[in-house]
Design a protein around this motif. Structure first.
Motif, mmCIF file in Angstrom:
data_model
loop_
_atom_site.group_PDB
_atom_site.id
_atom_site.type_symbol
_atom_site.label_atom_id
_atom_site.label_comp_id
_atom_site.label_asym_id
_atom_site.label_seq_id
_atom_site.Cartn_x
_atom_site.Cartn_y
_atom_site.Cartn_z
ATOM 1 N N UNK A 1 14.807 6.443 7.920
ATOM 2 C CA UNK A 1 14.421 7.846 7.995
ATOM 3 C C UNK A 1 14.769 8.660 6.763
ATOM 4 N N UNK A 2 15.192 8.023 5.685
ATOM 5 C CA UNK A 2 15.537 8.751 4.449
ATOM 6 C C UNK A 2 14.419 8.644 3.415
ATOM 7 N N UNK A 3 13.228 8.252 3.870
ATOM 8 C CA UNK A 3 12.126 8.063 2.928
ATOM 9 C C UNK A 3 12.436 6.911 1.977
ATOM 10 N N UNK A 4 11.734 6.880 0.840
ATOM 11 C CA UNK A 4 11.987 5.792 -0.113
ATOM 12 C C UNK A 4 13.366 5.905 -0.757
ATOM 13 N N UNK A 5 14.001 7.074 -0.628
ATOM 14 C CA UNK A 5 15.371 7.230 -1.125
ATOM 15 C C UNK A 5 16.324 6.250 -0.429
ATOM 16 N N UNK A 6 15.933 5.767 0.755
ATOM 17 C CA UNK A 6 16.747 4.783 1.476
ATOM 18 C C UNK A 6 17.032 3.535 0.644
ATOM 19 N N UNK B 1 0.819 -1.221 0.000
ATOM 20 C CA UNK B 1 0.000 0.000 0.000
ATOM 21 C C UNK B 1 0.853 1.272 0.000
ATOM 22 N N UNK B 2 2.158 1.108 -0.194
ATOM 23 C CA UNK B 2 3.045 2.283 -0.204
ATOM 24 C C UNK B 2 2.531 3.307 -1.234
ATOM 25 N N UNK B 3 2.497 4.573 -0.810
ATOM 26 C CA UNK B 3 1.939 5.618 -1.683
ATOM 27 C C UNK B 3 0.526 5.995 -1.253
ATOM 28 N N UNK B 4 -0.188 4.988 -0.688
ATOM 29 C CA UNK B 4 -1.563 5.250 -0.225
ATOM 30 C C UNK B 4 -1.615 5.206 1.295
ATOM 31 N N UNK B 5 -0.692 4.440 1.884
ATOM 32 C CA UNK B 5 -0.722 4.174 3.309
ATOM 33 C C UNK B 5 -0.022 5.298 4.076
ATOM 34 N N UNK B 6 -0.709 5.949 5.000
ATOM 35 C CA UNK B 6 -0.111 6.987 5.858
ATOM 36 C C UNK B 6 0.966 7.796 5.115
ATOM 37 N N UNK B 7 0.592 8.499 4.036
ATOM 38 C CA UNK B 7 1.603 9.215 3.239
ATOM 39 C C UNK B 7 2.386 10.248 4.042
ATOM 40 N N UNK B 8 1.796 10.727 5.149
ATOM 41 C CA UNK B 8 2.527 11.698 5.986
ATOM 42 C C UNK B 8 3.756 11.042 6.622
ATOM 43 N N UNK B 9 3.754 9.703 6.736
ATOM 44 C CA UNK B 9 4.919 8.980 7.288
ATOM 45 C C UNK B 9 5.749 8.359 6.166
ATOM 46 N N UNK B 10 5.064 7.739 5.192
ATOM 47 C CA UNK B 10 5.775 6.916 4.208
ATOM 48 C C UNK B 10 5.876 7.552 2.817
ATOM 49 N N UNK C 1 11.751 3.169 5.770
ATOM 50 C CA UNK C 1 11.403 4.453 5.146
ATOM 51 C C UNK C 1 11.365 5.548 6.216
ATOM 52 N N UNK C 2 10.738 5.231 7.338
ATOM 53 C CA UNK C 2 10.653 6.193 8.444
ATOM 54 C C UNK C 2 11.826 5.964 9.395
ATOM 55 N N UNK C 3 12.051 6.957 10.257
ATOM 56 C CA UNK C 3 13.085 6.791 11.284
ATOM 57 C C UNK C 3 12.471 6.073 12.478
ATOM 58 N N UNK C 4 12.694 4.751 12.517
ATOM 59 C CA UNK C 4 12.036 3.924 13.553
ATOM 60 C C UNK C 4 12.460 4.343 14.963
ATOM 61 N N UNK C 5 13.605 5.014 15.087
ATOM 62 C CA UNK C 5 14.097 5.413 16.417
ATOM 63 C C UNK C 5 13.406 6.669 16.943
ATOM 64 N N UNK C 6 12.718 7.354 16.040
ATOM 65 C CA UNK C 6 12.002 8.582 16.411
ATOM 66 C C UNK C 6 10.531 8.276 16.709
ATOM 67 N N UNK C 7 10.157 7.015 16.514
ATOM 68 C CA UNK C 7 8.740 6.648 16.627
ATOM 69 C C UNK C 7 8.488 5.878 17.934
ATOM 70 N N UNK C 8 7.390 5.149 18.006
ATOM 71 C CA UNK C 8 7.029 4.431 19.239
ATOM 72 C C UNK C 8 8.167 3.501 19.659
ATOM 73 N N UNK C 9 8.269 3.277 20.965
ATOM 74 C CA UNK C 9 9.376 2.473 21.490
ATOM 75 C C UNK C 9 9.403 1.054 20.904
ATOM 76 N N UNK C 10 8.232 0.476 20.624
ATOM 77 C CA UNK C 10 8.225 -0.906 20.118
ATOM 78 C C UNK C 10 8.867 -1.019 18.740
ATOM 79 N N UNK C 11 9.059 0.122 18.064
ATOM 80 C CA UNK C 11 9.729 0.084 16.744
ATOM 81 C C UNK C 11 11.247 0.249 16.857
#
Ligand code: DQA
Length: 145
Positions: A127-132, A15-24, A102-112
């Protein structure tokens, strides 16, 4: 002959592109594949991108990589934080493994914050977006040259 890199993606990344675009972001997995193929061409690498929502299928993709791929780039998505099976499968693979988030998992919830896969990965990009994925392709070129 170009070396093949498997780019493996875990649950919900279809669902990349449609899923939580503010994060992914707004790019799709097809965009990721096209961009990585371009970077691969510059580095003598070809790409096979796959996605599954099922843990066992990802384990089987990693087993297939044993015979068919020189390196693995993997975004295990939520399975990063839960799956010893994916870690064990990656430990059967002899080539380099790079982990992408894609997201910076260390900046998000502890379980990530913890990823089982990181114990096997040569490198982790988060945390570099899809450029990662493209960054990982470039580094794969260095590791395999
Ligand atoms: C993710 C981060 C994970 O925590 C999450 O479950 C995902 C995507 C990322 O790419 O940022 O599905 O791996």
């Amino acid at each position: 002959m170009s070396k093949t890199i498997y780019i493996l993606n875990g649950p919900n990344l279809n669902l990349l592109g449609k899923r939580q675009p503010e994060i992914y972001g707004h790019d799709t997995l097809a965009d990721v594949e096209a961009n990585c193929a371009k970077v691969g061409q510059e580095n003598g690498l070809s790409v096979t991108l796959m996605q599954s929502n099922h843990e066992g299928e990802i384990v089987e993709m990693i087993h297939a990589a044993r015979d068919n791929a020189a390196g693995i780039i993997i975004n295990p998505a939520a399975y990063s934080h839960t799956s010893v099976a994916i870690l064990d499968a990656l430990n059967t693979f002899e080539g380099p493994v790079l982990e992408v988030h894609i997201s910076n998992i260390h900046k998000r919830e502890e379980f990530r914050h913890h990823s089982f896969v990181s114990a096997r990965a040569e490198g982790v990009i988060a945390g570099c977006g899809v450029n990662g994925y493209a960054l990982a392709m470039r580094h794969m070129g260095t590791l395999l040259s």
